[in-house]
Write an enzyme that holds these catalytic residues in place. Sequence first.
Site, PDB file in Angstrom:
ATOM      1  N   HIS A  93       0.774  -1.211   0.249  1.00 38.00           N
ATOM      2  CA  HIS A  93      -0.013   0.071  -0.205  1.00 38.00           C
ATOM      3  C   HIS A  93       0.986   1.168   0.010  1.00 38.00           C
ATOM      4  O   HIS A  93       1.802   1.368   0.674  1.00 38.00           O
ATOM      5  CB  HIS A  93      -0.814  -0.069   1.270  1.00 38.00           C
ATOM      6  CG  HIS A  93      -2.068   1.163   1.249  1.00 38.00           C
ATOM      7  ND1 HIS A  93      -1.888   2.427   1.385  1.00 38.00           N
ATOM      8  CD2 HIS A  93      -3.356   0.948   0.961  1.00 38.00           C
ATOM      9  CE1 HIS A  93      -2.809   3.296   1.125  1.00 38.00           C
ATOM     10  NE2 HIS A  93      -3.950   2.405   1.071  1.00 38.00           N
ATOM     11  N   GLU A 165      -4.053   2.070  -7.268  1.00 39.53           N
ATOM     12  CA  GLU A 165      -4.589   3.403  -6.451  1.00 39.53           C
ATOM     13  C   GLU A 165      -3.723   4.653  -6.664  1.00 39.53           C
ATOM     14  O   GLU A 165      -2.568   4.742  -6.105  1.00 39.53           O
ATOM     15  CB  GLU A 165      -4.384   2.991  -4.914  1.00 39.53           C
ATOM     16  CG  GLU A 165      -5.356   1.750  -4.491  1.00 39.53           C
ATOM     17  CD  GLU A 165      -5.371   1.892  -3.073  1.00 39.53           C
ATOM     18  OE1 GLU A 165      -6.813   2.119  -2.523  1.00 39.53           O
ATOM     19  OE2 GLU A 165      -4.637   1.971  -2.162  1.00 39.53           O
TER      20      GLU A 165
HETATM   21  P1  PGA Z   1      -9.640   5.902   0.161  1.00 43.83           P
HETATM   22  O1  PGA Z   1      -8.343   5.073   0.729  1.00 43.83           O
HETATM   23  O2  PGA Z   1     -10.630   5.373  -0.233  1.00 43.83           O
HETATM   24  O3  PGA Z   1     -10.004   6.653   1.535  1.00 43.83           O
HETATM   25  O4  PGA Z   1      -9.084   7.027  -0.669  1.00 43.83           O
HETATM   26  C1  PGA Z   1      -8.142   3.986  -0.307  1.00 43.83           C
HETATM   27  C2  PGA Z   1      -6.839   3.318   0.075  1.00 43.83           C
HETATM   28  O5  PGA Z   1      -6.030   3.990   0.773  1.00 43.83           O
HETATM   29  O6  PGA Z   1      -6.686   2.023   0.032  1.00 43.83           O
END
Ligand code: PGA
Length: 245
Positions: A93, A165
Amino acid sequence: MKKLIIANWKMNLTIKDSLELARQFTKKIKTNQHEIVICPDFSVLAFIGPVLKGSGLLLGAQDLAAFDLGAYTGEVSARNLKSLGVKYVIIGHSERRMRLHENSALINSKIQMALNNKLIPVLCVGEKLTEKQEGVTKEYLLRLLRQALKGIKIKTATDLIIAYEPIWAISTNKKAQAMSASEAEEIHKFIQEKTEKILHQKVRILYGGSVTPDNAATFLAQKNVSGLLVGGASLQLNKFTKIVV
Ligand code: PGA
């Protein structure tokens, strides 16, 4: 195939609040439409199994050790995660890459360790605002994928998941806003093609970054978006319930 929606609770909740939210999820959330996974922090994993039992909600972890049992102070082994009923594990992540300096070699080892223990790795990749502004997003993502997946072999397409992401879109960043669904689809298609070359399998690719009840359906409607990784909105029963309907 059902879309996969993963709730990443990060380190936001106490054990008590996590179990309460999980209990509420089991009452409100139906799992016939999508596959739904909850990722609480490590301390909660040992207690949450009985709460989720029979609900159809699945369990995920937010990280794992790159090593097998041994002298690794503070780490949590894949074996123990497996024995707690964990099915998925988030790896790499952006918060861990940036704040805890996780590098690609470590991430690569964690993916291998997850696979060795029959856990499904959810490999996170995403560009920072600088790469986006410099117009080098695709090259950057390809580099991350090549490094993280180096030498990784999977047997079937469901053995590994990628979560795309964009870091600038994650809701904890002050100016974050979600990517448009069409932009996401283009990047997902790119990741799909590249990972297929590396892994010889067409794995699922999730979108994450400021997913809300207002935009979730538009992402899920995209051909190459196989699901969502949801942070902030997964901490609120009403919001998450609307996302997963
Ligand atoms: P968010 O986070 O939906 O709050 O933007 C996503 C993540 O960090 O996995």
